[in-house]
Scaffold this active site. Structure first.
Site, PDB file in Angstrom:
ATOM      1  N   ASP A 101       0.835  -1.205   0.000  1.00  0.00           N
ATOM      2  CA  ASP A 101       0.000   0.000   0.000  1.00  0.00           C
ATOM      3  C   ASP A 101       0.871   1.256   0.000  1.00  0.00           C
ATOM      4  O   ASP A 101       2.034   1.215   0.398  1.00  0.00           O
ATOM      5  CB  ASP A 101      -0.888   0.036   1.252  1.00  0.00           C
ATOM      6  CG  ASP A 101      -1.913  -1.084   1.241  1.00  0.00           C
ATOM      7  OD1 ASP A 101      -2.228  -1.588   0.145  1.00  0.00           O
ATOM      8  OD2 ASP A 101      -2.384  -1.454   2.336  1.00  0.00           O
TER       9      ASP A 101
HETATM   10  N1  URA Z   1      -1.357  -6.011   3.716  1.00  0.00           N
HETATM   11  C1  URA Z   1      -1.822  -4.736   3.783  1.00  0.00           C
HETATM   12  O1  URA Z   1      -2.825  -4.480   4.388  1.00  0.00           O
HETATM   13  N2  URA Z   1      -1.121  -3.778   3.155  1.00  0.00           N
HETATM   14  C2  URA Z   1       0.033  -4.007   2.493  1.00  0.00           C
HETATM   15  O2  URA Z   1       0.628  -3.056   1.956  1.00  0.00           O
HETATM   16  C3  URA Z   1       0.494  -5.311   2.438  1.00  0.00           C
HETATM   17  C4  URA Z   1      -0.220  -6.315   3.053  1.00  0.00           C
END
Ligand code: URA
Length: 243
Positions: A101
């Site tokens: 993310d």
């Molecule tokens: N899980 C999440 O919630 N975000 C990420 O960036 C990776 C795994």
């Protein structure tokens, strides 16, 4: 075997669309013969020429980035935000192996080798993706057990293969939890915590399989070693999974 237009595009000669155009207009030869069909598949052994010049097969490249916060895991962004490929100087068409993310930090591998990427992402290989989550609240033992036995996210059961409380801060009402998963669904870790009532305040990926951050600082990149690449390929040989 790969489609001819894909091979031409992956060597940076043109876009996929452009490669189709090159083929259709008779500018591409395979083993000395003009080929005007788009369906044709070629192997490593086939000699491909574009406008009379042999194209060298694309060298495979492999990088690890310690992804900073505020960077998106795609190749471009219509809002002009910084993307993970901006950190790597290469003329190859690399892409991230899975996504982190915008606000998640840590290990992100990038490559132009689709097979390598598939091995790392395929859940059947059970490759550890180790995350450190700072969550709001003091996590209870029963919630750690639920994460391990499986929680429901959008009707789908998601399990962590390991969960460990690393530390807690009673004054700030936060916990630091290590959680290991084998899949890579969108926002999986945040959604798993949220399904049992915890907000994730910070998230960092510390390790993917054998790839650890080590002393790579935020925003730094290193090339993977041939040995590391070999280790990933050896997982495929050990299992009989076809991907
Ligand atoms: N899980 C999440 O919630 N975000 C990420 O960036 C990776 C795994």
């Amino acid at each position: 075997m790969e489609r001819l237009q894909k091979v031409i595009a992956s060597c940076g000669v043109s876009s996929r669309r452009g490669a189709e155009e090159l083929i259709l207009t008779g500018r591409v030869k395979v083993n000395g013969q003009v080929f005007k069909e788009l369906g044709r598949k070629v192997s490593e052994k086939d000699v491909i020429e574009v406008d009379g010049e042999v194209i060298s097969r694309c060298e495979k490249v492999y990088y690890m980035l310690n992804k900073p916060r505020g960077v998106i895991s795609s190749l471009s962004d219509d809002k002009g935000r910084k993307t993970v490929v901006d950190f790597i100087e290469t003329d190859k068409r690399i892409y991230p192996v899975g996504r982190l993310d915008y606000d998640t930090t840590g290990v992100l591998l990038l490559t132009n080798d689709g097979e390598f990427a598939n091995i790392l992402m395929h859940p059947q290989y059970e490759i550890d993706k180790v995350y450190i989550a700072k969550i709001r609240g003091i996590i209870r033992g029963e919630d750690i057990r639920s994460l391990k036995s499986g929680v429901f996210v959008d009707g789908k059961c998601m399990k962590a293969s390991r969960v460990k409380l690393r530390s807690k801060n009673i004054d700030h009402n936060t916990s630091i939890v290590e959680i290991v998963i084998h899949e890579g669904h969108n926002h999986q870790v945040k959604n798993m915590f949220s399904s049992i009532g915890y907000d994730v305040l910070k998230l960092k990926r510390e390790r993917v399989g054998i790839f650890e951050l080590g002393n790579l600082k935020s925003g730094e990149v290193r090339k993977l070693t041939p040995k590391e690449v070999q280790v990933v390929y050896s997982l495929k040989k050990k299992s009989n999974i076809s991907i």
